[in-house]
Scaffold this active site. Structure first.
Site, PDB file in Angstrom:
ATOM      1  N   ALA A  65       0.762  -1.070   0.085  1.00  0.00           N
ATOM      2  CA  ALA A  65       0.023   0.004  -0.016  1.00  0.00           C
ATOM      3  C   ALA A  65       0.883   1.284   0.069  1.00  0.00           C
ATOM      4  O   ALA A  65       2.116   1.210   0.509  1.00  0.00           O
ATOM      5  CB  ALA A  65      -0.705  -0.004   1.158  1.00  0.00           C
ATOM      6  N   GLY A 110       0.558  -5.073   1.049  1.00  0.00           N
ATOM      7  CA  GLY A 110      -0.560  -5.200  -0.041  1.00  0.00           C
ATOM      8  C   GLY A 110      -0.280  -5.943  -1.418  1.00  0.00           C
ATOM      9  O   GLY A 110      -1.361  -6.246  -1.983  1.00  0.00           O
ATOM     10  N   GLU A 113      -0.787  -9.122  -0.544  1.00  0.00           N
ATOM     11  CA  GLU A 113      -2.059  -9.449  -0.251  1.00  0.00           C
ATOM     12  C   GLU A 113      -2.999  -9.494  -1.795  1.00  0.00           C
ATOM     13  O   GLU A 113      -3.923 -10.264  -1.924  1.00  0.00           O
ATOM     14  CB  GLU A 113      -2.613  -8.518   0.474  1.00  0.00           C
ATOM     15  N   GLU A 133       4.400  -5.061   6.928  1.00  0.00           N
ATOM     16  CA  GLU A 133       3.784  -4.117   7.867  1.00  0.00           C
ATOM     17  C   GLU A 133       4.332  -3.954   9.505  1.00  0.00           C
ATOM     18  O   GLU A 133       4.141  -2.675   9.985  1.00  0.00           O
ATOM     19  CB  GLU A 133       2.441  -4.437   8.058  1.00  0.00           C
TER      20      GLU A 133
HETATM   21  N1  COA Z   1       4.847   2.995  -0.577  1.00  0.00           N
HETATM   22  C1  COA Z   1       4.866   4.324  -1.130  1.00  0.00           C
HETATM   23  N2  COA Z   1       6.126   4.434  -1.671  1.00  0.00           N
HETATM   24  C2  COA Z   1       6.724   3.225  -2.074  1.00  0.00           C
HETATM   25  C3  COA Z   1       6.606   2.012  -1.444  1.00  0.00           C
HETATM   26  C4  COA Z   1       5.339   1.985  -0.834  1.00  0.00           C
HETATM   27  N3  COA Z   1       4.871   0.786  -0.189  1.00  0.00           N
HETATM   28  N4  COA Z   1       7.457   1.418  -1.999  1.00  0.00           N
HETATM   29  C5  COA Z   1       8.387   1.953  -2.522  1.00  0.00           C
HETATM   30  N5  COA Z   1       7.986   3.003  -2.766  1.00  0.00           N
HETATM   31  C6  COA Z   1       8.758   4.155  -3.325  1.00  0.00           C
HETATM   32  C7  COA Z   1       9.891   4.961  -2.488  1.00  0.00           C
HETATM   33  O1  COA Z   1       9.379   5.594  -1.543  1.00  0.00           O
HETATM   34  C8  COA Z   1      10.887   5.256  -3.823  1.00  0.00           C
HETATM   35  O2  COA Z   1      10.059   6.543  -4.146  1.00  0.00           O
HETATM   36  P1  COA Z   1      11.149   7.890  -4.238  1.00  0.00           P
HETATM   37  O3  COA Z   1      11.965   7.325  -5.367  1.00  0.00           O
HETATM   38  O4  COA Z   1      10.166   9.052  -4.730  1.00  0.00           O
HETATM   39  O5  COA Z   1      11.963   8.017  -3.325  1.00  0.00           O
HETATM   40  C9  COA Z   1      10.348   4.479  -4.918  1.00  0.00           C
HETATM   41  O6  COA Z   1       9.230   3.696  -4.559  1.00  0.00           O
HETATM   42  C10 COA Z   1      11.503   3.230  -5.136  1.00  0.00           C
HETATM   43  O7  COA Z   1      11.812   2.530  -3.836  1.00  0.00           O
HETATM   44  P2  COA Z   1      13.209   2.503  -3.102  1.00  0.00           P
HETATM   45  O8  COA Z   1      12.747   2.417  -1.572  1.00  0.00           O
HETATM   46  O9  COA Z   1      14.008   3.853  -3.462  1.00  0.00           O
HETATM   47  O10 COA Z   1      13.643   1.264  -3.856  1.00  0.00           O
HETATM   48  P3  COA Z   1      14.727   0.288  -3.189  1.00  0.00           P
HETATM   49  O11 COA Z   1      15.235  -0.923  -4.405  1.00  0.00           O
HETATM   50  O12 COA Z   1      15.875   0.822  -2.500  1.00  0.00           O
HETATM   51  O13 COA Z   1      13.898  -0.739  -2.145  1.00  0.00           O
HETATM   52  C11 COA Z   1      11.939  -1.974  -1.358  1.00  0.00           C
HETATM   53  C12 COA Z   1      12.670  -1.587  -2.442  1.00  0.00           C
HETATM   54  C13 COA Z   1      10.644  -2.641  -1.816  1.00  0.00           C
HETATM   55  C14 COA Z   1      12.570  -2.815  -0.433  1.00  0.00           C
HETATM   56  C15 COA Z   1      11.601  -0.447  -0.494  1.00  0.00           C
HETATM   57  O14 COA Z   1      11.080   0.387  -1.463  1.00  0.00           O
HETATM   58  C16 COA Z   1      10.630  -0.911   0.499  1.00  0.00           C
HETATM   59  O15 COA Z   1      10.812  -1.239   1.413  1.00  0.00           O
HETATM   60  N6  COA Z   1       9.238  -0.379   0.356  1.00  0.00           N
HETATM   61  C17 COA Z   1       8.211  -0.581   1.047  1.00  0.00           C
HETATM   62  C18 COA Z   1       7.848  -1.981   1.405  1.00  0.00           C
HETATM   63  C19 COA Z   1       6.627  -2.049   2.534  1.00  0.00           C
HETATM   64  O16 COA Z   1       7.086  -1.806   3.598  1.00  0.00           O
HETATM   65  N7  COA Z   1       5.527  -2.423   2.119  1.00  0.00           N
HETATM   66  C20 COA Z   1       4.223  -2.541   2.994  1.00  0.00           C
HETATM   67  C21 COA Z   1       3.535  -1.325   2.983  1.00  0.00           C
HETATM   68  S1  COA Z   1       2.075  -1.522   3.916  1.00  0.00           S
END
Ligand code: COA
Length: 258
Positions: A65, A110, A113, A133
């Site tokens: 999400a 999400g 999910e 989460e």
């Molecule tokens: N919500 C909002 N933005 C998200 C996102 C999310 N769940 N997951 C990734 N993004 C965005 C990042 O903020 C970033 O945006 P920016 O370039 O404007 O800063 C962009 O997507 C790229 O992500 P980034 O984190 O730079 O890539 P990465 O390769 O370093 O890491 C992940 C990849 C998936 C490990 C990392 O993005 C992450 O941990 N995301 C969240 C996962 C999460 O907690 N999901 C559950 C949400 S309830």
């Protein structure tokens, strides 16, 4: 037609691509609303016989999400967010037409999910699954605590959810979370080839099979009763008459979805 989804209909298979690659296809409000709308289209458009859901770009299916939309939400707003998310994903789960997740990278929160709400999942070798989460002081809210337990068992599900650990595609295969692991360039081809076969079967029977299997996890229903009614229902269809006649006449059945 959609701001955050790409759709293409070919050979009666609708491919839905969640298209926010710069945000790793995170599910913001618009994506969730559009997913709900596109599922209405799936239910109502007779040309659509089955569906593939995937993510844009090589890196991510859906990374969760959209966390930026969580900031400042109250208890009531958080509750509504989960209710709405569950409603949309239930529409996918209860679709009478098969929906397959083609998981092309991160399927987190999400995203995992969403994949689990689909009828089954195919992963590319670079896929990663997780419910992270708790890292945010949250739990899965779009059905993840329920469907992960259903799919991989309570012990593994609770460990994944409370540790926030990610699993790779082969572990997901071993856990039964996905049906196949294929090279990234073969992912859509694999999903399409399975659905092309499914699309030759009797549509009402396919819908009734999904409904009966879903009843296993619906405490308000007795799955065996649902199966009995569904089995009986099929006897009233033209397709059942066609399927049985075709077998006895040693010819290929031609189904009309009636
Ligand atoms: N919500 C909002 N933005 C998200 C996102 C999310 N769940 N997951 C990734 N993004 C965005 C990042 O903020 C970033 O945006 P920016 O370039 O404007 O800063 C962009 O997507 C790229 O992500 P980034 O984190 O730079 O890539 P990465 O390769 O370093 O890491 C992940 C990849 C998936 C490990 C990392 O993005 C992450 O941990 N995301 C969240 C996962 C999460 O907690 N999901 C559950 C949400 S309830």
């Amino acid at each position: 037609m959609y701001q955050t989804l790409l759709t293409s209909l070919e050979n009666n298979i609708l491919t839905i691509t969640i298209n926010r690659p710069d945000k790793l296809n995170a599910l913001n409000k618009t994506v969730m609303q559009e997913l709900s709308s596109v599922m209405d289209e799936v239910y109502n458009n007779e040309e659509i016989r089955s569906v593939i859901i995937t993510g844009a770009g090589a890196k991510s299916f859906v990374a969760g999400a959209d966390i930026s939309e969580f900031v400042g939400l109250s208890v009531v707003e958080g509750t509504t967010l989960a209710e709405d998310g569950q409603k949309t994903f239930k529409k996918i789960e209860e679709s009478p037409k098969p929906v397959v997740a083609a998981v092309n990278g991160f399927a987190l929160g999400g995203g995992c999910e969403l994949a689990m709400a689909c009828h089954f999942r195919i992963a590319s070798t670079n896929a990663k699954f997780g419910q992270p989460e708790v890292n945010l002081g949250l739990i899965p809210g779009y059905g993840g605590t329920q469907r992960l337990v259903q799919l991989i068992g309570k012990g593994r599900a609770i460990e994944m959810i409370i540790s926030a650990n990610l699993i790779d595609a082969n572990t997901a295969l071993q856990y039964g979370l996905v049906n196949y692991v294929v090279a990234p360039e073969e992912l859509l081809e694999k999903a399409t080839s399975i659905l092309s076969v499914v699309n030759t079967k009797a549509p009402i029977a396919v819908a009734k099979a999904i409904e009966s299997a879903n009843a296993v996890f619906n405490e308000t229903k007795n799955g065996y009763d649902v199966e009995v009614k569904s089995f009986g229902h099929c006897f009233g269809t033209e397709d059942m008459k066609e399927g049985t006649s075709a077998f006895l006449e040693k010819r290929k059945a031609s189904f009309k979805g009636k």
